[in-house]
Design a protein around this motif. Structure first.
Motif, PDB file in Angstrom:
ATOM      1  N   THR A  18       9.598   4.136  -1.798  1.00 10.04           N
ATOM      2  CA  THR A  18       8.510   3.497  -2.530  1.00 10.04           C
ATOM      3  C   THR A  18       7.189   4.086  -2.058  1.00 10.04           C
ATOM      4  O   THR A  18       7.080   4.565  -0.929  1.00 10.04           O
ATOM      5  CB  THR A  18       8.508   1.965  -2.343  1.00 10.04           C
ATOM      6  OG1 THR A  18       7.427   1.406  -3.104  1.00 10.04           O
ATOM      7  CG2 THR A  18       8.352   1.569  -0.877  1.00 10.04           C
ATOM      8  N   PHE A  19       6.222   4.063  -2.956  1.00  8.13           N
ATOM      9  CA  PHE A  19       4.882   4.538  -2.600  1.00  8.13           C
ATOM     10  C   PHE A  19       3.920   3.376  -2.428  1.00  8.13           C
ATOM     11  O   PHE A  19       2.716   3.573  -2.267  1.00  8.13           O
ATOM     12  CB  PHE A  19       4.387   5.527  -3.672  1.00  8.13           C
ATOM     13  CG  PHE A  19       5.300   6.710  -3.836  1.00  8.13           C
ATOM     14  CD1 PHE A  19       5.497   7.601  -2.794  1.00  8.13           C
ATOM     15  CD2 PHE A  19       5.981   6.918  -5.024  1.00  8.13           C
ATOM     16  CE1 PHE A  19       6.356   8.682  -2.936  1.00  8.13           C
ATOM     17  CE2 PHE A  19       6.838   7.994  -5.168  1.00  8.13           C
ATOM     18  CZ  PHE A  19       7.030   8.879  -4.122  1.00  8.13           C
ATOM     19  N   GLU A  20       4.491   2.170  -2.453  1.00  8.69           N
ATOM     20  CA  GLU A  20       3.704   0.963  -2.185  1.00  8.69           C
ATOM     21  C   GLU A  20       3.910   0.552  -0.735  1.00  8.69           C
ATOM     22  O   GLU A  20       5.037   0.577  -0.236  1.00  8.69           O
ATOM     23  CB  GLU A  20       4.142  -0.171  -3.110  1.00  8.69           C
ATOM     24  CG  GLU A  20       3.930   0.119  -4.592  1.00  8.69           C
ATOM     25  CD  GLU A  20       2.472   0.284  -4.937  1.00  8.69           C
ATOM     26  OE1 GLU A  20       1.630  -0.408  -4.301  1.00  8.69           O
ATOM     27  OE2 GLU A  20       2.159   1.099  -5.826  1.00  8.69           O
ATOM     28  N   PRO A  21       2.826   0.186  -0.031  1.00 10.14           N
ATOM     29  CA  PRO A  21       2.965  -0.193   1.386  1.00 10.14           C
ATOM     30  C   PRO A  21       3.990  -1.312   1.588  1.00 10.14           C
ATOM     31  O   PRO A  21       4.095  -2.232   0.769  1.00 10.14           O
ATOM     32  CB  PRO A  21       1.560  -0.646   1.756  1.00 10.14           C
ATOM     33  CG  PRO A  21       0.659   0.069   0.799  1.00 10.14           C
ATOM     34  CD  PRO A  21       1.423   0.135  -0.483  1.00 10.14           C
ATOM     35  N   VAL A  22       4.774  -1.190   2.652  1.00  9.58           N
ATOM     36  CA  VAL A  22       5.771  -2.191   3.011  1.00  9.58           C
ATOM     37  C   VAL A  22       5.279  -2.914   4.265  1.00  9.58           C
ATOM     38  O   VAL A  22       5.081  -2.295   5.315  1.00  9.58           O
ATOM     39  CB  VAL A  22       7.142  -1.529   3.267  1.00  9.58           C
ATOM     40  CG1 VAL A  22       8.143  -2.563   3.775  1.00  9.58           C
ATOM     41  CG2 VAL A  22       7.653  -0.854   1.991  1.00  9.58           C
ATOM     42  N   GLU A  23       5.083  -4.193   4.143  1.00 12.78           N
ATOM     43  CA  GLU A  23       4.543  -4.969   5.265  1.00 12.78           C
ATOM     44  C   GLU A  23       5.500  -4.919   6.460  1.00 12.78           C
ATOM     45  O   GLU A  23       6.714  -5.086   6.316  1.00 12.78           O
ATOM     46  CB  GLU A  23       4.328  -6.420   4.836  1.00 12.78           C
ATOM     47  CG  GLU A  23       3.657  -7.280   5.901  1.00 12.78           C
ATOM     48  CD  GLU A  23       3.374  -8.686   5.418  1.00 12.78           C
ATOM     49  OE1 GLU A  23       2.939  -9.511   6.252  1.00 12.78           O
ATOM     50  OE2 GLU A  23       3.587  -8.962   4.222  1.00 12.78           O
ATOM     51  N   GLY A  24       4.954  -4.639   7.622  1.00 13.89           N
ATOM     52  CA  GLY A  24       5.731  -4.618   8.850  1.00 13.89           C
ATOM     53  C   GLY A  24       6.572  -3.375   9.038  1.00 13.89           C
ATOM     54  O   GLY A  24       7.411  -3.323   9.952  1.00 13.89           O
ATOM     55  N   ALA A  25       6.340  -2.361   8.206  1.00 16.87           N
ATOM     56  CA  ALA A  25       7.144  -1.142   8.311  1.00 16.87           C
ATOM     57  C   ALA A  25       6.880  -0.424   9.625  1.00 16.87           C
ATOM     58  O   ALA A  25       5.754  -0.411  10.135  1.00 16.87           O
ATOM     59  CB  ALA A  25       6.850  -0.209   7.145  1.00 16.87           C
TER      60      ALA A  25
END
Length: 351
Positions: A18-25
């Protein structure tokens, strides 16, 4: 990020890109060149020098391919059921092709399904199409000891019917073919791909380009093994000389096919005479044959994935990728030293 060449942040969520930020990645690598996982489009996980291997040995073979960066394999015919490999998340994705279809004494003993009569081919193709993952493999030619040279196995009308049956079943057809004689019938039948194709000449290369028939030339196998095959065939001097001539012309043939616009893809022919884990050798051989480095890489990555119906580095695509420190378009040898290999969203090598 290849092939586009742009720079952007990439996240992995639930094994997908995904190119959307992933929280806590967690940051896996802060920078690098991302390459869609490599493709070996002619590979035999489950085949050894003596024929079929055990499932445990097939797993070892597939792991060797994976550790060389191959994350998608088109199985080009094996004499054992390698479906257990498809069930393992730690091994490359495998597109199964089933068994080679041949005639008695017209292929490697024990490797293919030997039909009693050529007219049985359409029914056998239908069965293999139903049992595989969208591909059927024919033996187009092999030595005919009665004539002492390569010769076609199937009548043209039988080939045409077999390909029609496969296409109606939603499968594509490919064929092992070394020499010149079998090629016109295979092409006229509407085949989808040729393996090796060493006998291709200018007229048929033009036809392949027009019809968009793919070519997987398996260069490292041809270059390394044809001379030895010829040396062992002293009883058949015409065949031996033919194999040497095909060997000598293969780089020019691939260059001509590429220049004409034939879709060319990388296949190592691993299993039997070629060790597993050599897809980068095949990429480099395609480059030596005249494909620019980026196109040689694409033939074993994004272009091959598109041909086989598997996405590359796109939103929602499975996270199967290599992370490199150096741009492989400038130095293909960078593929030999990935910082990380990521399969199904998990690092199987590197940090």
């Amino acid at each position: 990020m290849l092939p586009e060449g742009g720079t952007r942040d990439v996240w992995i969520s639930d094994g997908r890109i995904t190119f959307e930020p992933v929280e806590g990645a967690r940051t896996l690598v802060p920078d690098g060149f991302l390459v869609p996982g490599l493709v070996d489009a002619h590979c035999h996980p489950g085949l050894g020098t003596g024929g079929a291997v055990t499932v445990a040995e097939a797993v070892r073979q597939a792991r060797t391919d994976r550790d060389a960066g191959t994350l998608l394999i088109r199985d080009c015919g094996v004499p054992m059921d390698n479906r257990p490999l498809q069930q393992r998340a730690d091994l490359p994705r495998i597109i199964r092709c089933g068994r080679h279809l041949s005639l008695p004494k017209r292929y490697i003993p024990g490797l293919g399904l030997e039909l009693d009569h050529p007219d049985q081919l359409p029914a056998a193709v239908a069965a293999q199409a139903a049992d595989g993952d969208g591909w059927v493999k024919l033996v187009g030619d092999w030595i005919d000891r009665s004539v002492g040279d390569l010769a076609a196995l199937w009548p043209d009308d039988v080939l045409a019917e077999a390909v029609r049956v496969a296409h109606e079943a939603g499968a594509r057809v490919t064929a092992h073919v070394f020499g010149e004689q079998a090629l016109p019938g295979l092409v006229a039948a509407g085949i989808d791909c040729l393996e090796h194709g060493t006998g291709l000449g200018a007229d048929l290369i033009t036809e392949l380009a027009r019809l968009r028939i793919a070519l997987v030339p398996t260069l490292i196998n041809v270059l390394e093994n044809f001379p030895g095959i010829a040396d062992q065939a002293s009883k058949y001097p015409t065949y031996a000389a033919h194999m040497r001539a095909l060997h000598d012309g293969v780089l020019d043939m691939v260059a001509a096919a590429h220049e004409a616009g034939v879709p060319v893809y990388a296949g190592s022919d691993a299993g039997g005479l070629v060790a597993h884990g050599r897809v980068v050798d095949e990429i480099e051989a395609l480059h030596r044959a005249g494909l620019p480095a980026e196109q040689a890489l694409g033939a074993a990555s994004w272009a091959a994935r598109e041909w086989l119906g598997h996405p590359s580095l796109t939103e929602g695509a499975p996270a199967d990728l290599l992370v490199l420190d150096e741009d492989p378009r400038q130095n293909l040898a960078a593929l030999r030293h990935p910082r990380s290999i990521i399969l199904r969203g998990r690092a199987v090598q590197g940090t």
